[in-house]
Design an enzyme around this catalytic site. Structure first.
Site, short mmCIF file in Angstrom:
data_model
loop_
_atom_site.label_atom_id
_atom_site.label_comp_id
_atom_site.label_asym_id
_atom_site.label_seq_id
_atom_site.Cartn_x
_atom_site.Cartn_y
_atom_site.Cartn_z
N ASP A 266 0.86 -1.18 0.00
CA ASP A 266 0.00 0.00 0.00
C ASP A 266 0.91 1.24 0.00
OD1 ASP A 266 -2.13 1.67 -0.08
OD2 ASP A 266 -3.18 0.84 1.65
C1 BGC Z 1 -5.05 3.24 0.10
C2 BGC Z 1 -5.23 2.18 -0.97
C3 BGC Z 1 -5.08 2.80 -2.32
C4 BGC Z 1 -3.75 3.49 -2.42
C5 BGC Z 1 -3.49 4.11 -3.78
C6 BGC Z 1 -3.81 4.09 -0.12
O1 BGC Z 1 -3.79 5.19 0.72
O2 BGC Z 1 -5.00 2.62 1.35
O3 BGC Z 1 -6.47 1.55 -0.82
O4 BGC Z 1 -5.24 1.82 -3.31
O5 BGC Z 1 -3.70 4.51 -1.45
O6 BGC Z 1 -4.32 5.18 -4.01
#
Ligand code: BGC
Length: 739
Positions: A266
């Site tokens: 993530d």
């Molecule tokens: C979130 C994810 C997301 C990623 C990219 C993160 O802050 O937890 O769910 O896919 O950002 O945008």
């Protein structure tokens, strides 16, 4: 490319090139300047040199066929081995045509509809140049305080698992190379939904048993459906951050679940293991992440800053790097990018397909299916002759898409007012905002990007209120579109008070003083404390954040052109002190069986009931159904046998209606404690007034399985109960035995 050719390509790559494949940055950091892709300030902070940028393997957030084709051309030209770049994006509940938020989709109890939505979202994204979406999010959720419950399909492992599979199939189609297919990414592995006290980015402490039984199934079915990627979670699991958790990623994800696709971290989660106090520096973070099998590091620079040295010094074997890069190249290969690096990016098709009539039609249908009628005292559907005042900030608000709809444009959404003006033409209707959507001192207000709202003075607020009160006095029925702002749920939007904003509740109370015939149309991204509304409103229609066609779908249901049939995918707590509250909780040695229970030493609260305000699976329709006693074809079964449980359901009201009849099972006695009941089947039935139908459910041994003490799935002989009814609070059951 054949697998052999992919291997040959890998062999030609330098260590540096390989590491670049394992790095992902946000697309907005890649900027054009004099025909080159250049390094901006933030990228330099990530430790990147200008010359390295064209070699990066993937980015997130860039969209648009023209732009992406131009970028891709440059990436390809710059890359010595002509390896295409991957364009990824969070396409959650739609790309430009926005469907209801996932929690609303869960309320349809119809995974096939989510598959349809995912397919459309994939199509719109694909023509805009996207190759991979960071969806579906399949985290099980039990705590309404957590802002991201809106991204989940709810609290039931069995139902979530079905949605997970359906969404993956919708995004990916039969084959990633096919036209309009994009890669799906199961997230967030694992158990992000279990953050302690519902607080964002918090710790997760779960027994291995519960982790396996309640949390893993939805990831597992998504993986079995062929999800191309999995994303790590921000949280720790029993002390170890997911992104460097070797047990979780190697033993469970790769070995047990058989996932051989790309594992992406993530956003900055690898680097954040330092803040967790689990890695001393980027070098250690890189070592532990690659040892855990994390293939792509998103938005932190542990890999680019450290892997080369770690490999040179034989601290990390190059084989690990090769494994990861092979998986990334294979993903690009499966998408057909080596043959066509632009895949489906097409400016003309963007114009034709995005937000086309057909997509809007599905958005309208799914939105209506997601609505849950929580209460109705004979006031809905709205009667033709009634004078109706729509009063509330959502009456003409376009902000009805939910927080993960970046590409959705508020200008495309149909408001309640717009829909009512056409659907109620010639009828006696008026529209009033009543109060501001939010006040400047609301804690979430600072995050408002482009809310059309301007902040109101006290005087302006008072004038709005007086106008609304006057309209309410003159109306037969007041429809009140109120609720949470879309800024109050989503990532980083945990709330300790799960209430409707004060401005909206204040409006409700003022209107109630002059007209009690109130239908609340409730917007929200999480279960809320609805005690006051339940007591006072004549009807409550839960509409979540319904998306682009929200207004039309709401009018369809308010006017009875469509019958509400959604069922709650998450229990609505009595109040926040009851959270986490979920129907499938474990049994206790001292169950409390009812208010007349005299024994003081029972599992209960002194001040509130044990039951949630509205249970999982709950939802009314415009008619009334009667469900008969259950009859079983036999009361004993072996492992290879089945039992058929049958009920008869009758529409005893005056309107046609659709009901979702649910079957729950309880394992009465087993070697470890089991939930009080678990959903194992449901059937939807549409009945005309007075019509009656028999519904049969087949109980298989598979439905009786659980995670045994040795962590395998299996069943144990003994007594079981089957419950069949309209929601998870169903009391009537029949007993049977597995012999
Ligand atoms: C979130 C994810 C997301 C990623 C990219 C993160 O802050 O937890 O769910 O896919 O950002 O945008």
């Amino acid at each position: 490319m054949t697998e052999k050719q992919v291997r040959e390509l890998l062999n030609k790559m330098t260590v540096k090139e390989k590491i670049n494949q394992m790095f992902q940055v946000s697309g907005h950091l890649l900027e054009e300047e004099k025909g080159d892709i250049v390094v901006t300030g933030p990228l330099e902070e990530l430790g990147l040199k200008k010359t390295e940028i064209p070699l990066i393997g993937s980015s997130l957030g860039l969209i648009g066929a023209k732009k992406i084709k131009e970028y891709q051309k440059k990436f390809m030209e710059a890359h010595p081995n002509k390896i295409p770049h991957l364009f990824m994006l969070d396409v959650i509940n739609g790309f430009r045509t926005i469907f209801p938020i996932p929690l609303g989709q869960g309320a349809t109890f119809a995974p096939e509809l989510s598959k349809k939505c995912a397919k459309i979202a994939a199509k719109e994204s694909a023509v805009s140049g996207i190759h991979v979406t960071f969806a579906p999010m399949v985290d099980l959720v039990r705590d309404a305080r957590w802002g991201r419950v809106m991204e989940s399909t709810g609290e039931d492992p069995w139902l979530n698992a079905q949605f997970s599979k359906a969404m993956v199939e919708g995004f990916q189609g039969d084959c990633l190379k096919d036209e309009y297919s994009i890669g799906a990414c199961i997230k967030h592995f694992a158990a992000y939904g279990a953050v302690e006290s519902g607080k964002e980015y918090n710790t997760v402490e779960l027994s291995e048993h519960t982790l396996r039984e309640a949390y893993f199934p939805s990831y597992q079915t998504g993986i079995e459906a062929g999800a191309a990627l999995v994303m790590t979670a921000f949280n720790t699991i029993n002390g170890v951050p997911a992104s460097v958790n070797k047990w979780l990623m190697k033993d469970i994800l790769r070995e047990e679940m058989g996932f051989d696709g790309v594992l992406i971290s993530d956003y900055a989660a690898v680097g954040e293991t330092i803040a967790h106090g689990c890695c001393a520096d980027m070098e250690e973070a890189a070592k532990r992440a690659i040892e855990s099998g994390v293939d792509i590091e998103m938005m932190s620079n542990a890999y680019v800053s450290s892997l080369e040295t770690l490999i040179e010094n034989d601290i990390v074997p190059e084989d690990l790097l090769n494994e990861s890069v092979y998986r990334i190249l294979q993903l690009k290969n499966k998408l057909g990018l080596f043959e066509n690096p632009y895949k489906d990016a097409d400016e003309q098709k963007e114009k034709e397909l995005i937000l086309c009539e057909e997509h809007r039609k599905v958005a309208r249908e799914v939105a209506a299916e997601s609505f849950v009628l929580l209460k109705n005292e004979d006031i809905l559907p709205l009667k033709e002759e009634k004078k109706v005042a729509f009063i509330g900030p959502y009456t003409s608000s376009h902000s009805i898409m939910g927080s993960w709809s970046f590409i959705g444009d508020v200008k495309d959404t149909i408001t309640i007012k717009e829909a009512a003006k056409s659907a109620m033409k010639g009828r006696n209707v008026s529209f009033h905002k009543g109060c501001p959507m939010y006040r400047v001192d609301d804690s979430f207000a600072q995050f408002s990007p482009n809310e059309q709202e301007s902040v109101m003075t006290k005087k302006e607020e008072e004038a709005l209120l007086q106008q609304a009160i006057q309209a309410a006095k003159e109306a037969d029925v007041v429809v009140m579109p109120i609720g949470e702002s879309y800024l109050q749920s989503g990532e980083s939007m945990s709330r300790a008070m799960i209430e409707i904003p004060e401005a909206h509740m204040n409006l409700f109370r003022e209107i109630y003083k002059v007209n009690e015939n109130i239908v609340v149309v409730l917007f929200n991204g999480r279960p809320l404390d609805l005690r006051e509304l339940k007591e006072k409103a004549k009807a409550i229609l839960e509409v979540w954040f319904p998306g682009t066609e929200g207004g039309n779908a709401i009018l369809d249901v308010l006017l009875g052109k469509r019958i509400p049939s959604g069922k709650l995918p998450m229990s609505f707590p009595y109040c926040v002190g009851q959270v986490p509250v979920y129907y499938n909780h474990y049994t206790t040695g001292r169950p409390f069986t009812g208010a007349d229970h005299e024994d003081r030493y029972r599992s209960k609260y002194l001040d509130i009931p044990n039951e949630p305000l509205y249970p999982f699976g709950y939802g009314l329709t415009y008619t009334t159904f009667q469900v008969s006693d259950i009859s079983l074809d036999k009361t004993e079964m072996t492992k290879d046998d089945t039992i058929t449980a049958t009920v008869s359901i009758k529409n005893i009201g005056n309107m046609a209606g659709k009901e979702t009849i649910q079957m729950y099972i309880q394992d009465v006695s087993s070697s470890i404690v089991r939930p009080v009941k678990e959903l194992r089947g449901y059937q939807k039935v549409m009945l005309q007034p007075k019509e009656e139908r028999e519904l049969s459910f087949t109980i298989k041994e598979e439905d009786l399985r659980f995670v045994l003490p040795d962590h395998t799935w299996g069943s144990e002989k003994g007594k079981f109960r089957v419950f069949i009814g309209q929601d998870s609070s169903v009391k009537a059951y029949k007993e049977f035995y597995l012999i």
